[in-house]
Design a protein around this motif. Sequence first.
Motif, PDB file in Angstrom:
ATOM      1  N   MET A   1       0.837  -1.187   0.000  1.00  0.00           N
ATOM      2  CA  MET A   1       0.000   0.000   0.000  1.00  0.00           C
ATOM      3  C   MET A   1       0.875   1.241   0.000  1.00  0.00           C
ATOM      4  N   THR A   2       0.520   2.215  -0.787  1.00  0.00           N
ATOM      5  CA  THR A   2       1.212   3.492  -0.744  1.00  0.00           C
ATOM      6  C   THR A   2       0.245   4.528  -0.213  1.00  0.00           C
ATOM      7  N   GLN A   3       0.368   4.824   1.051  1.00  0.00           N
ATOM      8  CA  GLN A   3      -0.405   5.879   1.655  1.00  0.00           C
ATOM      9  C   GLN A   3       0.547   6.653   2.545  1.00  0.00           C
ATOM     10  N   PRO A   4       0.321   7.960   2.757  1.00  0.00           N
ATOM     11  CA  PRO A   4       1.150   8.657   3.722  1.00  0.00           C
ATOM     12  C   PRO A   4       0.892   8.068   5.088  1.00  0.00           C
ATOM     13  N   SER A   5       1.886   7.437   5.693  1.00  0.00           N
ATOM     14  CA  SER A   5       1.652   6.787   6.972  1.00  0.00           C
ATOM     15  C   SER A   5       2.462   7.452   8.062  1.00  0.00           C
ATOM     16  N   PRO A   6       1.865   7.624   9.243  1.00  0.00           N
ATOM     17  CA  PRO A   6       2.578   8.246  10.346  1.00  0.00           C
ATOM     18  C   PRO A   6       3.579   7.294  10.945  1.00  0.00           C
ATOM     19  N   ASP A   7       4.250   7.745  11.962  1.00  0.00           N
ATOM     20  CA  ASP A   7       5.172   6.865  12.659  1.00  0.00           C
ATOM     21  C   ASP A   7       4.438   5.634  13.157  1.00  0.00           C
ATOM     22  N   ARG A   8       5.067   4.480  13.058  1.00  0.00           N
ATOM     23  CA  ARG A   8       4.428   3.246  13.501  1.00  0.00           C
ATOM     24  C   ARG A   8       4.761   2.990  14.965  1.00  0.00           C
ATOM     25  N   ARG A   9       3.942   2.208  15.646  1.00  0.00           N
ATOM     26  CA  ARG A   9       4.038   2.254  17.105  1.00  0.00           C
ATOM     27  C   ARG A   9       4.696   1.051  17.754  1.00  0.00           C
ATOM     28  N   SER A  10       4.891   1.016  18.971  1.00  0.00           N
ATOM     29  CA  SER A  10       5.755   0.121  19.761  1.00  0.00           C
ATOM     30  C   SER A  10       5.149  -1.176  20.073  1.00  0.00           C
ATOM     31  N   LEU A  11       5.102  -2.156  20.596  1.00  0.00           N
ATOM     32  CA  LEU A  11       4.471  -3.430  20.368  1.00  0.00           C
ATOM     33  C   LEU A  11       3.607  -3.965  21.463  1.00  0.00           C
ATOM     34  N   VAL A  12       2.959  -5.052  21.262  1.00  0.00           N
ATOM     35  CA  VAL A  12       1.903  -5.433  22.143  1.00  0.00           C
ATOM     36  C   VAL A  12       2.043  -6.766  22.816  1.00  0.00           C
ATOM     37  N   ARG A  13       1.029  -6.965  23.645  1.00  0.00           N
ATOM     38  CA  ARG A  13       1.124  -8.134  24.462  1.00  0.00           C
ATOM     39  C   ARG A  13      -0.174  -8.367  25.204  1.00  0.00           C
ATOM     40  N   ASN A 348       9.159  -1.067  -9.282  1.00  0.00           N
ATOM     41  CA  ASN A 348       8.168  -0.011  -9.476  1.00  0.00           C
ATOM     42  C   ASN A 348       8.754   1.076 -10.373  1.00  0.00           C
ATOM     43  N   SER A 349       7.917   1.595 -11.264  1.00  0.00           N
ATOM     44  CA  SER A 349       8.390   2.546 -12.279  1.00  0.00           C
ATOM     45  C   SER A 349       7.201   3.370 -12.764  1.00  0.00           C
ATOM     46  N   PRO A 350       7.416   4.299 -13.688  1.00  0.00           N
ATOM     47  CA  PRO A 350       6.267   5.011 -14.277  1.00  0.00           C
ATOM     48  C   PRO A 350       5.316   4.111 -15.050  1.00  0.00           C
ATOM     49  N   GLY A 351       5.737   2.888 -15.386  1.00  0.00           N
ATOM     50  CA  GLY A 351       4.832   1.917 -15.978  1.00  0.00           C
ATOM     51  C   GLY A 351       4.405   2.204 -17.396  1.00  0.00           C
ATOM     52  N   ARG A 352       5.302   2.751 -18.185  1.00  0.00           N
ATOM     53  CA  ARG A 352       4.935   3.088 -19.568  1.00  0.00           C
ATOM     54  C   ARG A 352       5.634   2.179 -20.591  1.00  0.00           C
ATOM     55  N   GLY A 396       5.572   7.155  -4.566  1.00  0.00           N
ATOM     56  CA  GLY A 396       6.332   8.379  -4.764  1.00  0.00           C
ATOM     57  C   GLY A 396       5.712   9.256  -5.836  1.00  0.00           C
ATOM     58  N   ALA A 397       6.500  10.175  -6.340  1.00  0.00           N
ATOM     59  CA  ALA A 397       5.986  11.186  -7.268  1.00  0.00           C
ATOM     60  C   ALA A 397       5.790  10.663  -8.682  1.00  0.00           C
ATOM     61  N   ALA A 398       6.590   9.671  -9.109  1.00  0.00           N
ATOM     62  CA  ALA A 398       6.560   9.272 -10.521  1.00  0.00           C
ATOM     63  C   ALA A 398       6.283   7.794 -10.745  1.00  0.00           C
ATOM     64  N   ASP A 399       6.492   6.951  -9.742  1.00  0.00           N
ATOM     65  CA  ASP A 399       6.363   5.509  -9.924  1.00  0.00           C
ATOM     66  C   ASP A 399       4.999   5.012  -9.429  1.00  0.00           C
ATOM     67  N   PHE A 400       4.707   3.756  -9.809  1.00  0.00           N
ATOM     68  CA  PHE A 400       3.426   3.166  -9.437  1.00  0.00           C
ATOM     69  C   PHE A 400       3.649   1.786  -8.834  1.00  0.00           C
ATOM     70  N   GLU A 401       2.753   1.453  -7.897  1.00  0.00           N
ATOM     71  CA  GLU A 401       2.920   0.281  -7.051  1.00  0.00           C
ATOM     72  C   GLU A 401       2.105  -0.920  -7.514  1.00  0.00           C
ATOM     73  N   ALA A 402       0.941  -0.675  -8.109  1.00  0.00           N
ATOM     74  CA  ALA A 402       0.072  -1.778  -8.509  1.00  0.00           C
ATOM     75  C   ALA A 402       0.137  -1.979 -10.022  1.00  0.00           C
ATOM     76  N   VAL A 403      -0.982  -2.328 -10.640  1.00  0.00           N
ATOM     77  CA  VAL A 403      -1.027  -2.574 -12.081  1.00  0.00           C
ATOM     78  C   VAL A 403      -1.227  -1.266 -12.841  1.00  0.00           C
ATOM     79  N   ALA A 404      -2.222  -0.498 -12.424  1.00  0.00           N
ATOM     80  CA  ALA A 404      -2.592   0.722 -13.136  1.00  0.00           C
ATOM     81  C   ALA A 404      -1.576   1.832 -12.910  1.00  0.00           C
ATOM     82  N   GLN A 405      -1.400   2.685 -13.950  1.00  0.00           N
ATOM     83  CA  GLN A 405      -0.462   3.810 -13.836  1.00  0.00           C
ATOM     84  C   GLN A 405      -1.094   5.131 -14.257  1.00  0.00           C
ATOM     85  N   GLY A 406      -2.424   5.171 -14.350  1.00  0.00           N
ATOM     86  CA  GLY A 406      -3.110   6.427 -14.588  1.00  0.00           C
ATOM     87  C   GLY A 406      -3.288   6.819 -16.037  1.00  0.00           C
ATOM     88  N   ASP A 407      -2.650   6.106 -16.967  1.00  0.00           N
ATOM     89  CA  ASP A 407      -2.814   6.377 -18.395  1.00  0.00           C
ATOM     90  C   ASP A 407      -4.036   5.591 -18.877  1.00  0.00           C
TER      91      ASP A 407
END
Length: 543
Positions: A1-13, A348-352, A396-407
């Motif tokens: 997943m590419t989402q802006p993610s905050p700091d990840r947290r410390s662990l559980v029990r 991952n790349s611009p996918g063209r 990121g700004a130019a590359d794509f993570e899944a199948v689709a690249q917006g074209d």
Amino acid sequence: MTQPSPDRRSLVRGSLAATAALALPAVPLAAPAEAAAGRAPAEAAARTAPAVPALALSGRPQALWGVQSGEVTAHSALVWVRSDRPARMLVETSPSETFRYGTRRWYGPLLGPATDHTGVTALHGLPAGTRIHYRVLLADPADPRRTSEPVAGSFRTAPVLRRTGVRFLWSGDLAGQGWGINPDRGGHRVFDEMRALDPDFFLFSGDTVYADGPLQATAVQRDGRVWRNLTTPEKSKVAETLDEFRGTFRYNLLDEPYRRFQAQVPVIAQWDDHEVRNNWYPGQLLDDPRYTVKDVDILAARARQAFGEYFPLAAPAPRAQGRMYRVVRHGPLLDVFVLDMRTHRNPNSPGRQDNDPVGILGAGQLGWLKRELSRSRAVWKVIAADMPLGIVVPDGAADFEAVAQGDPGAPLGRELQIAELLRHIKHERITGTVWLTADVHYTAAQRYAPERAAFGDFAPFWEFVSGPIGAGAFPAGRLDRTFGPEQVYVHAPAVPNLSPDEAPPHYGEVVIDGDCGELTVRLRQEGGAVLFSRVLTPGRVGQ
């Protein structure tokens, strides 16, 4: 997943249970916030998680982490357990919950440090379409008469008769974006809700853990409320060592609703990126100061071993090199094609690219999928994809993570491989294909149709998206029109990274009617709400 993610947290029990409540070994807790406030570590621990007795290795072995079943077919299944020390795994099965008749014993592997004291026993020759009750015992290798208390579970084998229907659930993304196991909320209580539906199995559609997402003891929600995480040392940093990857899987097992669910509902486990690191691909070298290990291939090998150790998979231990893509056959109504869109992809790349033989599946997996779809005689062929087809997922700004690249034009890059697959399905007259996925942290229903597409050589089909099951919820992504998707339904927040309190978890339900063969998809939300429902008819899936 590419989402802006905050700091990840410390662990559980916490404390563990399967059929009866079992106490977990004590785990040191990271509680920097309390320490900074001047509280003693013992007081901070008491505030973070319930007290449990320290583990003593004298006496009998203990199965403290619950049990799981998986890869269930008409006549076979896998059963998983973890011991607190070296032990021989034993499994007893019976058609009776009391184990008063028809009991069989299965001798499993010796559990030791090479697999983090986890193990899987394969059960064969089971009756079809039957509820099987099982209990796992752990025998002391030095004295086999000294065994653990039994830990019980059950599963239902697949039917061999078409008139027996099928019900299963799917979702993905657990304990991510800083939202871990919250004891104030009762943990991941959505698993108790799903368990009450009594599904035949759960398709865990990737991001089963967040190895790159440390958890902090607390997090502040957008509405100002404080979310409290259970924490453990292994989850205080990004996972790099094998033990740290193992710790990310143990973290989820601290959740009692999750353990109860696993004991009753078999799992088909699929992986994606967060089992290793966000948006990873083979050959990647990291520019991330959190990591001392920069070679993603090294991290992926360790993550793969931990994944194989903590889910009931068919490949032998340590299960580090076994193929992740496979087909799980569930009687005459259903085959599930579990894809691996991570291990065999190109960078991952611009996918063209106008020629891309590697794509997102790799040539070998694509050939396998085409062959197995052609061979399948099931009424419904669920293609379990860990990433969506038509949703644009940037890296990121130019590359794509899944199948689709917006074209929105003719297929390029990874779309070429999907076009080849869709063309094959049409020309081979393969019916009953439905795509299920997660990854994007919202739920949606999308119909793909050639009359709307730049590439039209395919038959209409549906793609259903679910999740997150216990992570941050994010706004909907935009669609790429190359394959003509229409977003018939979407349920997503307007702002990023809402907690499970602010945006309750999503999961999907699939019910196949044994009499008429109709397949009903329901997109659900924690709390019992059915957000969207669609009935598909055999032979007319895309209608």
